[in-house]
Design an enzyme around this catalytic site. Sequence first.
Site, PDB file in Angstrom:
ATOM      1  N   CYS A   1      23.487  28.400  -5.563  1.00 15.47           N
ATOM      2  CA  CYS A   1      22.568  27.263  -5.632  1.00 15.47           C
ATOM      3  C   CYS A   1      23.310  25.940  -5.592  1.00 15.47           C
ATOM      4  O   CYS A   1      22.730  24.900  -5.813  1.00 15.47           O
ATOM      5  CB  CYS A   1      21.699  27.367  -6.875  1.00 15.47           C
TER       6      CYS A   1
ATOM      7  N   HIS B   1      26.320  12.328  -8.286  1.00  9.69           N
ATOM      8  CA  HIS B   1      24.912  12.332  -8.682  1.00  9.69           C
ATOM      9  C   HIS B   1      24.052  11.777  -7.563  1.00  9.69           C
ATOM     10  O   HIS B   1      23.043  12.367  -7.169  1.00  9.69           O
ATOM     11  CB  HIS B   1      24.755  11.497  -9.961  1.00  9.69           C
TER      12      HIS B   1
ATOM     13  N   ARG C   1      46.365  16.396  33.604  1.00  8.46           N
ATOM     14  CA  ARG C   1      45.353  16.190  32.546  1.00  8.46           C
ATOM     15  C   ARG C   1      45.560  17.173  31.412  1.00  8.46           C
ATOM     16  O   ARG C   1      45.825  18.339  31.623  1.00  8.46           O
ATOM     17  CB  ARG C   1      43.946  16.434  33.097  1.00  8.46           C
TER      18      ARG C   1
ATOM     19  N   TYR D   1      21.004  35.650  -1.560  1.00 11.90           N
ATOM     20  CA  TYR D   1      20.316  34.467  -1.056  1.00 11.90           C
ATOM     21  C   TYR D   1      21.205  33.236  -1.167  1.00 11.90           C
ATOM     22  O   TYR D   1      22.176  33.219  -1.920  1.00 11.90           O
ATOM     23  CB  TYR D   1      18.997  34.228  -1.800  1.00 11.90           C
TER      24      TYR D   1
ATOM     25  N   LYS E   1      39.262  23.119  29.771  1.00 10.51           N
ATOM     26  CA  LYS E   1      39.202  22.603  31.130  1.00 10.51           C
ATOM     27  C   LYS E   1      39.867  23.579  32.102  1.00 10.51           C
ATOM     28  O   LYS E   1      39.294  23.922  33.145  1.00 10.51           O
ATOM     29  CB  LYS E   1      39.877  21.225  31.186  1.00 10.51           C
TER      30      LYS E   1
ATOM     31  N   MET F   1      43.762  12.543  24.254  1.00 11.35           N
ATOM     32  CA  MET F   1      45.097  12.760  24.799  1.00 11.35           C
ATOM     33  C   MET F   1      45.202  12.094  26.170  1.00 11.35           C
ATOM     34  O   MET F   1      44.290  11.418  26.611  1.00 11.35           O
ATOM     35  CB  MET F   1      45.402  14.248  24.835  1.00 11.35           C
TER      36      MET F   1
ATOM     37  N   SER G   1      24.068  33.328 -10.194  1.00  5.73           N
ATOM     38  CA  SER G   1      23.874  32.347  -9.128  1.00  5.73           C
ATOM     39  C   SER G   1      25.042  31.370  -9.163  1.00  5.73           C
ATOM     40  O   SER G   1      25.280  30.714 -10.174  1.00  5.73           O
ATOM     41  CB  SER G   1      22.542  31.629  -9.351  1.00  5.73           C
TER      42      SER G   1
ATOM     43  N   ARG H   1      31.679  22.238  31.911  1.00  2.87           N
ATOM     44  CA  ARG H   1      31.787  22.687  30.507  1.00  2.87           C
ATOM     45  C   ARG H   1      30.389  22.731  29.929  1.00  2.87           C
ATOM     46  O   ARG H   1      29.465  22.127  30.489  1.00  2.87           O
ATOM     47  CB  ARG H   1      32.682  21.752  29.705  1.00  2.87           C
TER      48      ARG H   1
ATOM     49  N   GLY I   1      39.114  11.878  25.348  1.00  2.00           N
ATOM     50  CA  GLY I   1      39.796  10.584  25.238  1.00  2.00           C
ATOM     51  C   GLY I   1      40.959  10.567  24.271  1.00  2.00           C
ATOM     52  O   GLY I   1      41.596   9.533  24.074  1.00  2.00           O
TER      53      GLY I   1
END
Lengths: 891, 891
Positions: free
Chosen positions: B825, B450, B90, B845, B21, B101, B758, B334, B99
Amino acid sequence: MKTIYAFSEGSKKMKDLLGGKGANLAEMTRLGLPVPPGFTLTTETCLYYLEHEGYPENYEQELEDKLQELEQNMGQKFGNVEDPLLVSVRSGARVSMPGMMDTVLNLGLNDDTIKGVIEKTGNERFAYDSYRRFVQMFGDVVLEVPHHHFEDALTTIKEKKGARLDTDLKAEDWMELVQTFKQIVHDTTGNPFPEDPKKQLRLSIEAVFKSWNNKRAITYRNLNGIPHNIGTAVNIQTMVFGNMGDTSGTGVAFTRCPSTGENMFYGEYLMNAQGEDVVAGIRTPEPLTKLGEVMPDVYKELVEIRDQLEDHYRDMQDLEFTIEKGRLFILQTRDGKRTAQAALRIAVEMVEEKLITKEDALLRVDPNQLKQLLHPSIAMDAKYDVLAKGLPASPGAATGKVVFDADTAAEWAEEGESVILVRKETSPEDIHGMHAAQGILTSTGGNTSHAAVVCRGMGKCCVAGAGEVIVDYKKSEFRVGDTVIKKGEEITLNGTIGEVIVGQVEMCEPEVSGYFETIMLWSDDVREMRVRTNADTPEDCQVARDFGAEGIGLCRTEHMFFAEDRIAIMREVILAKDDETRRAKAVEKLRPVQKEDFVGIFKVMNGFPVTIRLLDPPLHEFLPSLDAHEKIAALSKEMGLSVDDLKKIIGNLHEINPMLGHRGCRLGITCPELYAMQVRAIMQAAFECHEQGITVIPEIEVPLIGEFEEFKAVHKIAMDVISKLGEIPFEYKIGTMIEIPRACLTAHKIAEKADFLSFGTNDLTQLTYGYSRDDAGSFLAHYIEAGILTDDPTETIDQIGVGSLMQTCVNLGRETKPDLEIGICGEHGGEPRSVEFCHTIGLDYVSCSPYRVPIARLAAAQAVLKEKAGELAPRKARSLKKTENEPATVY
Amino acid sequence: MKTIYAFSEGSKKMKDLLGGKGANLAEMTRLGLPVPPGFTLTTETCLYYLEHEGYPENYEQELEDKLQELEQNMGQKFGNVEDPLLVSVRSGARVSMPGMMDTVLNLGLNDDTIKGVIEKTGNERFAYDSYRRFVQMFGDVVLEVPHHHFEDALTTIKEKKGARLDTDLKAEDWMELVQTFKQIVHDTTGNPFPEDPKKQLRLSIEAVFKSWNNKRAITYRNLNGIPHNIGTAVNIQTMVFGNMGDTSGTGVAFTRCPSTGENMFYGEYLMNAQGEDVVAGIRTPEPLTKLGEVMPDVYKELVEIRDQLEDHYRDMQDLEFTIEKGRLFILQTRDGKRTAQAALRIAVEMVEEKLITKEDALLRVDPNQLKQLLHPSIAMDAKYDVLAKGLPASPGAATGKVVFDADTAAEWAEEGESVILVRKETSPEDIHGMHAAQGILTSTGGNTSHAAVVCRGMGKCCVAGAGEVIVDYKKSEFRVGDTVIKKGEEITLNGTIGEVIVGQVEMCEPEVSGYFETIMLWSDDVREMRVRTNADTPEDCQVARDFGAEGIGLCRTEHMFFAEDRIAIMREVILAKDDETRRAKAVEKLRPVQKEDFVGIFKVMNGFPVTIRLLDPPLHEFLPSLDAHEKIAALSKEMGLSVDDLKKIIGNLHEINPMLGHRGCRLGITCPELYAMQVRAIMQAAFECHEQGITVIPEIEVPLIGEFEEFKAVHKIAMDVISKLGEIPFEYKIGTMIEIPRACLTAHKIAEKADFLSFGTNDLTQLTYGYSRDDAGSFLAHYIEAGILTDDPTETIDQIGVGSLMQTCVNLGRETKPDLEIGICGEHGGEPRSVEFCHTIGLDYVSCSPYRVPIARLAAAQAVLKEKAGELAPRKARSLKKTENEPATVY
C-alpha cells in the site's frame, strides 16, 4: 509423561525438569546427605497445568503413589491423628527467582493432627505456633486472603494479652489465634478453612503453579531475561523443625566467603528458630564458627558436608540447614552468589586446588559482574533512599553538586567542585561539561543516547532517561514529584543500577586484584576474537591499552571538532557552504590540528590497528540552536554575518529527522573537501609516526554507507588524496561502518571495494526497529515491563532481527571476499551475550568503550568454551587468531 | 569478436549489438527497402574502445574490408577525385537518446574530392555548402572547436556580402568560408584541418564513441534510467542529398498520427533541403499529402514503404526519408513516439486490424504515460518560461493565486478563487487548505513527503522540494533568484514534470476515450494481482471505484481527525493523557464520528475489502507547534489550561526524530483506549452496513509492527472489543502493515497471528536506506545526478535492498501460513516497475492512490505478459486470481 519424581529418582542434571531446588535435593539425596525425604512435581506438569487448567491423566495416581511411598518411608501418615506427616510445598524453577513465587510450610496440620504433633513433640506452644503459621501462609498464598487481616489479628491479640513480642505469646494465645485466623478465612472467602490435608496439598500445588504467572514473577523474569515458557517445579518435602527447642536450630552457609572469595566456611545460624526467622532480622544470628562450640558434632558433620558438596559440585555452594533436636538436615544447596572479587578469587584458587580446569574457571566469572571492579561504586551495605530511577546507562557512582549546563559544570569543576550535570538530554556541545562532571543525569534518552554512549566511553557514571525527573532550566532546578533539587544541591548517582539519590552515599573505590589479571590472561589464551576499543583521544586510548585493548575499533573524529578553537573553524567551513573556494580554505585550516590528533593516537596504539571514522554528524550540530539567541549574536559578530543571515543558514540546516538526514558519507560526498582533508591528515600523521619508528596501521572508515556507489565515491576521494602522497610504506585500509540495513543487504557489492566492515549496531538497531534512541524512552520502558520486548535491543543485540541482518552481511561480504575483516564497534561489542553472538557469526573482533574491554575479553573466551560445550552454534568463519609473537597486554 | 556488420548482415533483433538505428537500417536493407548502403560498428567495440582507449586487434582489418566493400558496392572511392565516396557517421545506442551524442555528415570531402562532387553534381554552390557544413560539424564535434567561432565567421561573411539569409550566399562565398573555417580550426587546435578522408573517418568514429560519456549524455541517461554500460554503435552510411535541387528533398513521417493515433499517413517534408533544415524551423515544411501532388511516383513508393514497414514491424513507425534527384531513400525507421491517447488508439485498432494480439496491445502502452490522461495538463504546444524546477510529485497542472497558509487557501477558494498553496512543507494541519487549493508547491520534501503523498491521493497537482524557491512567510512572498512572487500573484504548476511557471499557461482537460476502457478491460483479463486504492473518504473511494479499484488497500484514519470539530476532541484526549478516566471519556466521544466515517466508506466499497489502518502519527501532530503562539493561546482558553502548562505538554511530546518515535502501534499499546475505540467503531459500522444488505469485508490494519509481541498485544486489544460484540456475521481480518525492516525479518512469527500483511514501502524504504523523506532532498538530487543512485527509491522500489527484505518477508510469512494474503500500500503500488516487482515476488494485490489505479491495472497485466515472455522471473506464489463472477469495474 512422568509427572512426579521422588528425590531419590532425580539428579542435578535434571534442572530443566525438576527445577534448580528439586534437582539439587535429588542430587544430595543420591550423595547420601541427610535430606528430609520428598518428591518433585515437574516443570512439564506445571506447563501442562497452566495450559489446560488441569493435570495429565496419570498425575492423580502418581501423586497418590508418591505420597504413600513418602508415608511408608517416614512411618507417618497424612492426616493421621497420632503421627501426622507434615510437608512443605515450595516452588523451584530452573533459574532461581528468590521470593517471587509461593511457599507453604507445615502443611498437613488441622484440628485433629495438631493433637498428634503436641503428643509427639510435647511442645504445645510450638505446635500451635506452627499451626497458626500454616493457616496464615495458606490463607495468604493459596486462598488469597489479604495478609494484613492476619497481621491485624496478631496485633489485636498481642495488645489484648499485653505482649510486646511474638515470643511473649503462650500456647493458648496461639491456639486462640488459629481459630481467629480460620474465622478470617471463612469471612473473607465465604468457605471454611479446608481441614483435609490432601485437599490442602492439592490447593497448595495449584497455587504454586499459578504463582508462575503472578505479576511479581513476570516482572522479575522480564527484568532478568528469564523466559516465560519454562514453568516451575513444585517440591513436596517432609517438614523438619528448627524451632523445637534448644537443640534445634536453622542456618545458612557458604562454602567460601561470598564477599572476598576466601576459602573459609562462612555462615550464620539461629537456635530454636525457623528459616524465616534468620532472614527476618528480628533476632541477630550467630556466626557459624560459634556452632562448633555449641554443638561440636553437628558442626563437624556440617563441615564434612561442606567439603563433600564442594568436592562434588566443584563450585562454591550456598546451603540451608536445619537442626531438629540435635539432628542435622540439609534443606537446600545451590551455587552461591558472590561479588565479582569473590568470583575471580574462587575461580583462580579452585584451579590451583585442582578442583576445576582453567576453562571451568573462565566460565565461573560473569563478565557483567566485572563492572563492579572497574568503577567506583556505592558501598555494598550503604543505606539510602532512592529519589528516582532511570536507565543504568554507564556504571559506577558519583556524588556532586547539581548544575544544569555544560559551561557551569566546567567552571565549577575548575574551582575544584564535584558536579553532576543534569540535562533533559546532552548533545556534542555539552562535551566539555560532561568531561568536567563526575556524572551525568538525563531525563530523556535511552541506553544509546548521546549521554549514555559518551559516558561509557569516558568511563563516567550516567543515569539516563529518568522520566520522573522534570528539568526546569529556567528555574535552575529539577523536580521529582514534590521534591525540588536546586542548582548547587548535592545528589548521588548510581549508574550501575540507574538510581538518583539525594545527598552523599558511602562509596568504595575500584579494586583490581591479581586474580583479575590471571583470569584475563587465561581469557586471552582461549578467545578467538580480538578485542578493540572505541576511543577518541590519546588519554582514552591509553586507558584502553591498559585494559588490554588490541587496537582502536572506532575513533570518532567529530568530537575533536568541539574544542573552542576548532569549532570556530568548523563553523567557518559551514558558513562558507556555498562558496567552494572559501570552504576549501577553511577546511584546510583544520588539517594540521587533525593531524596532531592522529599522531597522538598512533603513538599510543603503536603496533595496533586504528580505525578512524570520517566525519559523521550533520552540520547543524556544530552551530548553536535557533533559540540560543546569545550564542547566535556572538557568532554573528565573530563571523561578520547578520543575525538574520545566520539564522537563515541554521534554519536551512534544520532537519525534521536529523538521524535520517544529511550526515555521514552523504555529507562527505556533497562536500568532498572535508573527507579529503581528513584522509590527508590521517595519512600524514601515519607517515610522521612511521618515520619515528612507530608501527602504524590506519584503517579509514566511511560512515553511513547504504549503497555501493556511495562507498565507491568516497573511496575515490580518499585514493585521489593518497595517490598524491607517493608510495605508502605501511599497511592501511579503507573500509566502512555497517549501520544501515541496506548495507547489510548489499554487502556483496560493498565488499568488492571495502577492505573491512565494522558493524555500527547502535544505528543499525535503531533503523531495524525504527526506533530513535532519543525518543524511544517514552515507550521502551513500557515494552520491557509488559514483556513485549524481553531485552532492550540497545543493550544486547537483537539476534533474531538485527542479528539476522548481520549474519546476512557477513555471508554476503565473505562470498565476495572470503578473508574480509569484519568487526563490531557499536556498544554491544562490550556486552557479553552480544559478544557471544559476534563469535558465532564469525566476526574478527569486537570493539567497545575502554572500561568494557576486560568484559569483552572474558566474554569472547567464554564464547569459545560454550561453543566447545555445544551451548553455542559453531563459529561460522575464518578466525583471526592472535599470532604467538604479539604482545599480550593486561591490566 | 566481430567489430563491424554491414547493413546486409544485421537484423532488428540485434539492437543490443548494433544499436536501434543500426538494427533498423539492417532490417530495412533485408526487406529490400532503398536504404543507402553502409555498415555499423558494434556497441561492444565502443565499450572495448572506452575501456582500453584502443580497438580490438581485428578491427583495423575489418574496417578496411567494409570500406572496400562499400566502395565496390557504390562504385565510388574514398578520397577519389573523380567520384568520391561521402558518408555520414552517426551514433545509435540500444535506446534512443535524441541529440545527446554526435553526428558528422558529408565526411570524405577535402580540397581534392570537392572537385569530383562539383563535376558530378554540376552544382558548385551545393558542393561548397556541403563542404563548409562538413568542416563546421567536424570542427565542432571531432576537434572540439567552440562552435561560436564558426557562427561568427558566417555572420561576418554575410555582413560583408550584404546577405540577409544563408540562401543569399553564392558558391564562391561558401568556398571562401570553407577556407576561413579551416583557418579557425588551425588557429584553435594548432593543427591544420585533416584532409585525408580515412583520418577524418577514424577521428569521427572515436569522437562518437567518446561522446557516449559526455556530460550531456550521462545526464540524459541518469534522467531516463538508461544504464551507463551499454555503449553506442556507430553507423557509417553513404550520403544521399536532399539539397541537390528541385527534384531533391527530405522529410519525416509517422505511419499513424502520433497525437491522436488515427490511422493516416502523417508527416512533413521540404524540397531542396537537408534533414537539419526540416528540424531547424527556418523554412516551413509542407504536409506529406502535398508530396502526392508534386512527386506522385515518389509518394506512391513512400506509401507502399509505409504499409510494408507497419506490416513488418507491427507498430507505428517514425521514419526519415530523403529524395535525391527524384530517387527515394529511407534513412531511418523506429517505433514512433506518441501521446498516451494515440498509444491507446493505435494499440486497440491494430488488434482490430489483426496486426497484433491483445497481449501485444497491452505491451504497447506505457503505463506511466496514462498519467497524461488522468489529469488536466499543459497544452502540448504551449510556450512558457520555467521559473523553477522541483520534483514531479503529483501529475497534472494548475494555475492559481499564490497563498502561503492553509486558512487563506480555504478562504480564497470559498470566494471562488483558484489558489496555489505554497509552503516550505505541509503537515496534516494543512489538509483543508490543500483540499481547497488547485495545486501545491513546496520548497522542501521529496516524492513521498506529506505534500506529495496527499496530493497524489487527491489527484491534485504538486511540485515538491523545489529547492530554489525561498519561502518567506513573514513577507508573504517567495523568491527564486531575483524574482519575487507575492501573495495573490498568479503562477502555474506543472506537476507532471515538476515546473513552476509565472502567470497562466494554456491547459487541456483530461480526456478519456473508449480505447482507454478497452485496454483496461483487456488488462483485467490478464493480470493476476488485484488493484486496490489508498483512499480515506467516501468521495476518494468513489473516484477509485470509477477507476476500477477492487478494494481499499489503505484507509488512513488520522486524516479524519483533522476536521475542526474532531481535532478538538483529539486534543482533549491528548491533554487528558495522564488521567485514564478523563482520557477514556474523551476517546469515547470520537467513536460515533469515526463510525460514520466507516459507514460511508463501506457503502461505497460494497462487496470489496476495506483495509483500515489504526491511528499512526505521533500525538504532537494534533497540537499546534510551540512557536504558534496565537494558536496556543486560543487552545489554552478552549481547554482551560494555562499557556505554560500547555506548552509543557507540547514540549514533552516533542521528539528529536518523530519518524522513529512514539507513534503507530507504540501509541496503540501505551494508550490502548484509542485503538479499542477505533476497532469498535469499525466493527459497529460494519454491522450497521451489513444489516442494510451491504457486503462488508473490514480488514483492520496495525501500523508500525516490528516485533510479534506488539502485534499480539494489539490483536488482544482488538479481540477484547470484538468478542464483546457477539457473533460476527461477516468476514473480517486483523493484519499488519509491514514497514519496519525487523517486521520483514520476523514475518514467520507475525504470520502466526496476522491474517494479512501489507507492505508500507514508504517507511520501509526510508528505514532501509536510513533516509527521511523530509530531509533527503538535500542530498538525494545530488546522488541521482552523480549516478550514485540510478533511481529515486521513493519513486520506484529499490529491488536489491528494500526488495530483498520484501522477498524475505513473503517467504517467511508464507512458510508459516502458505495462503497468507500479502499486498502493498505504499505509493510504489502505482509505479509500473514496482508493480512488476510485486507480481514477481507473489503479492496478491497492489494498492495506490485513486488516480494511479488504471496505471497499476495495466502494469499488473504487463507483468504477466513479460513473465510469459521470459523478461521477468517466474511469479513466486499462489495467486488470488479474480473469480469469474466478480464484477469488473472500469472507468
